[in-house]
Design a protein around this motif. Sequence first.
Motif, short mmCIF file in Angstrom:
data_model
loop_
_atom_site.label_atom_id
_atom_site.label_comp_id
_atom_site.label_asym_id
_atom_site.label_seq_id
_atom_site.Cartn_x
_atom_site.Cartn_y
_atom_site.Cartn_z
N UNK A 1 47.41 41.83 111.52
CA UNK A 1 48.69 41.09 111.64
C UNK A 1 49.68 42.20 111.55
N UNK B 1 48.83 41.48 106.05
CA UNK B 1 48.24 40.57 105.12
C UNK B 1 47.11 41.08 104.42
N UNK B 2 47.13 42.34 103.55
CA UNK B 2 46.21 42.58 102.77
C UNK B 2 46.23 41.69 101.67
N UNK B 3 44.79 41.79 100.85
CA UNK B 3 44.92 40.90 99.71
C UNK B 3 45.62 41.65 98.51
N UNK B 4 46.61 41.15 97.93
CA UNK B 4 47.40 42.17 96.73
C UNK B 4 46.49 42.22 95.78
N UNK B 5 45.74 41.19 95.26
CA UNK B 5 44.87 41.26 93.93
C UNK B 5 43.65 42.02 93.83
N UNK C 1 35.37 42.94 101.23
CA UNK C 1 35.12 41.51 101.24
C UNK C 1 34.35 40.71 102.22
N UNK C 2 34.66 40.95 103.29
CA UNK C 2 34.08 40.28 104.47
C UNK C 2 32.38 40.72 104.40
N UNK D 1 30.85 39.03 101.42
CA UNK D 1 30.84 37.51 101.31
C UNK D 1 30.36 36.84 102.48
N UNK D 2 30.80 37.53 103.89
CA UNK D 2 30.26 36.70 105.25
C UNK D 2 29.14 37.34 105.51
N UNK E 1 45.95 49.96 94.65
CA UNK E 1 46.24 48.43 95.05
C UNK E 1 47.12 48.60 96.47
N UNK F 1 49.79 47.26 97.42
CA UNK F 1 51.28 47.48 97.60
C UNK F 1 51.71 48.74 97.00
N UNK G 1 39.79 47.07 107.53
CA UNK G 1 39.36 45.84 107.04
C UNK G 1 38.55 45.06 108.28
N UNK G 2 39.21 45.08 109.52
CA UNK G 2 38.58 44.24 110.42
C UNK G 2 37.78 45.07 111.22
#
Lengths: 253, 288
Positions: free
Chosen positions: A95, A99-103, A112-113, A116-117, A145, A147, A161-162
Amino acid sequence: MTGSALSSAASPVLAVEHLRKAFGAHVVLRDVSLSVAQGECVVLIGASGSGKSTLLRCVNLLERADDGIVRLDGVDITDPRVDADAVRSRIGMVFQAYNLFPHLSVLDNVTLAPIRVHKLAPEPARAAGLAMLERVGLSHKAAARPDSLSGGQQQRVAIARALVSTPRVMLLDEVTSALDPELVGEVLDLLRDLKSDGMTMILNTHEMGFARQVADTVCFLDGGGIVEQGSPDAVLGHPSHARTRQFLSRLRV
Amino acid sequence: MVHGVPVPTDDWTPSAIERERTAYRTRATRRSALVAAMASVAVLAVVAAAVTSSPGWPAFRETFFNWDKAVDSLPAVAQGLWLNIRVMLVCAVCIAVLGMVVAIMRTARGPVMFPVRALGTAYVDLFRGLPLLLLLFLLGFGMPSLRLAGLPTSALFWGGLAITLSYSAYVAEVFRSGIESIHPSQWAAARSLGLTYRQTLRHVVLPQAIRRVTPALMNDVVSLQKDSGLVAVLGVVDAIRAAQIETSVDYNFTPYVVAGALFLLLTIPMARFTDWLARRQGLRSGVL
């Protein structure tokens, strides 16, 4: 190899047929058809609001098309009986705003994918994630992190990530538009590598110089449709359509 | 803002202007600290003098700050407080779970989920709208009077349930605001990776949402610590009820002051913990 030769190959990775998408009364995509072959890089150009992003979001099923068909490897993924989550897991998307996951740490964003996926065990997922970060030159930031990273670094993490799920096709939505000019280069270099590795991609960009270098096919979108489509030399160098010429001349001013 | 003398790391020595500015800042800081201290002492002294010189002060001190009475009543009040703490802990866990379930119901998307959303909304409307005291009476006296076999008759159970039902409605709204504050681009990014709605909620949205609403939730926890005593209306003896019993012996109100002090001992550390938590999150995320 030219773009048109690639697009006419027997089985395209991705085929968009007569796609239509409106938001309320505003018709963004009227009738769009597009075919992307294995290893082909299609660049979408056009003014803001011409539907480039909407087209990518429809392909990824983030938006539901109003009409028409999107085929991935020949399978109609716009069929409501298709598992949309499984389809999305085979399409990579990057994007404009990263749109990274900040936490989550940089590495956890990437794994993550896979965990989990794709149900990979944590150890192999970690190894794959680190290898992918190595590839985008950010393995030393694995524990950081998001940010705390520069915009260019964040976007490279988003690309990693993608990529880590080995997608069939990568959708890149204005991935350099939010970056400071001196950070654009590192992201474009990475995309060039991807292209030479044979990744199939569709990207929206305003970087015409870059489009000319990497694109097999350039599509000019205007008024809800593809006005002109062809090799970068043809579309960017010798546009045959008046609206294309007008758009390009405005960019050069 | 951090004041302080810059530490020379190279061959830099402060210029004459900078030395003069540093000296001025030091003087100014000392002066304002002194003024603040003197003002505080003066205000406290005036208030103390006004209270202790009032005509009723000797009687007031005897009735509210009687040391012997305080020591006598402490065991009973502390035992009551132990009940408050237990009610608080058990209810807090139940409230967190139920509140989260209702929040997830209310944020469910799509026409198929309409009944779920409607149920969530109805729950919040009902239990946030009913006064807690009314709920306590209805459940605490009403349910046991049904004399249904298998239904608990303990006032503590029904009291705890009433508190849980009421607080869950508030907490659900706090959780919902947190979930809705997460930018749609986070959903888009997670779904684009192939995560399902449930996985996105569990691994991407809720962790961020819960962090964001923690200060608001801690507010509710402090409030719950005090409201846990409302079970006393059903005849259970909590700290305040215990203080009331102690007071009724000789109309000395010191046990109430003891109960108040004990509540403060509970809530003040909680408030500092909340501050610490918020600061730590602010440091970690940089923006919150």
